[in-house]
Design an enzyme around this catalytic site. Structure first.
Site, short mmCIF file in Angstrom:
data_model
loop_
_atom_site.label_atom_id
_atom_site.label_comp_id
_atom_site.label_asym_id
_atom_site.label_seq_id
_atom_site.Cartn_x
_atom_site.Cartn_y
_atom_site.Cartn_z
N GLY A 67 -20.03 82.83 106.01
CA GLY A 67 -21.18 83.26 106.78
C GLY A 67 -20.74 84.18 107.89
N HIS B 113 -24.76 80.59 116.21
CA HIS B 113 -24.35 81.89 116.74
C HIS B 113 -25.54 82.66 117.31
CE1 HIS B 113 -20.10 82.28 115.93
NE2 HIS B 113 -20.26 81.87 114.68
N CYS C 154 -14.10 79.22 112.35
CA CYS C 154 -15.03 80.28 112.73
C CYS C 154 -14.29 81.60 112.79
CB CYS C 154 -15.65 79.96 114.09
SG CYS C 154 -16.81 81.20 114.69
N LEU C 155 -14.90 82.63 112.26
CA LEU C 155 -14.29 83.96 112.30
C LEU C 155 -14.16 84.49 113.73
CD1 LEU C 155 -16.10 85.57 109.24
CD2 LEU C 155 -13.77 84.65 109.33
N HIS D 100 -23.95 76.31 111.52
CA HIS D 100 -22.94 77.10 112.22
C HIS D 100 -23.44 78.51 112.52
CE1 HIS D 100 -18.57 78.20 112.91
NE2 HIS D 100 -19.13 79.39 112.75
N GLU D 101 -23.99 79.17 111.49
CA GLU D 101 -24.47 80.55 111.68
C GLU D 101 -25.68 80.60 112.59
OE1 GLU D 101 -22.46 82.84 110.93
OE2 GLU D 101 -21.20 81.50 109.74
N GLN E 178 -21.61 88.22 115.91
CA GLN E 178 -20.17 88.25 115.66
C GLN E 178 -19.64 89.66 115.43
OE1 GLN E 178 -20.39 84.86 112.63
NE2 GLN E 178 -18.35 84.63 113.54
#
Length: 188
Positions: A46, A145, A99-100, A141-142, A51
């Protein structure tokens, strides 16, 4: 399509609630295509617009391991409903999340086992997803953000302290840090 730099924790766009998407135009289509390219190159399951430095309420996802079959799409202006989050300590292995925007780090976090998402796609058509297990985790999670919340913000005291130490050791936590998938060697 272009691979975009992924912002690292500390950049203000990651810690500020995103704005609703109002313009469904070519710029949005290009952004979404670039986000898919970036997510796939990272690799991730995702990626939210903040991000990549864009403060809009949208994310892309690609999850191949759902019992209902592979899931890939975009959620624009999503709303998320969750089952109650289980009480107790998170399992170090089974609930470890990454997480990225905190690349290479993983910490256990309790999440709701089920989620229902409503959103629209690029054609402004309704998207409804019922998710359980890891796919529900991806959606939570997404969506976080989009509210300016990173998973490390939700960690319990002990794991939160470990995350803060890792962020400090990597010299993150300040504006302007990013990495480029396919160029920078950061394990996400």
């Amino acid at each position: 399509m272009t691979v975009l730099p992924i912002r690292i924790t500390g950049d203000p766009v990651l810690h500020t609630p995103a704005r609703e998407v109002t313009d469904f135009d070519g710029t949005l289509r290009t952004l979404v295509a670039d986000m898919f390219e970036t997510m796939d190159k990272a690799p991730g399951v995702g990626l939210a617009a903040p991000q990549v430095g864009v403060p809009l309420r949208l994310f892309v996802y690609s999850y191949d391991h759902d019992p209902a079959g592979p899931r890939r799409g975009v959620a624009i202006n999503p709303q998320l409903w969750l089952s109650p989050t289980p009480i107790g300590e998170a399992d170090e292995e089974a609930e470890a999340e990454g997480c990225l925007s905190v690349p290479g780090e993983r910490f256990p976090l309790r999440r709701a086992a089920r989620a229902r998402l409503t959103a629209v796609d690029l054609e402004q058509q309704p998207v409804e997803l019922d998710a359980s297990g890891w796919f529900a985790r991806v959606l939570q999670h997404e969506n976080d953000h989009l509210d300016g919340v990173l998973y490390v913000d939700r960690l319990d005291f002990l794991h939160g302290r470990r995350a803060r130490k890792a962020i400090a050791a990597n010299r993150w936590g300040k504006p302007g840090s990013s990495w480029l998938p396919g160029v920078d060697d950061l394990e996400a």
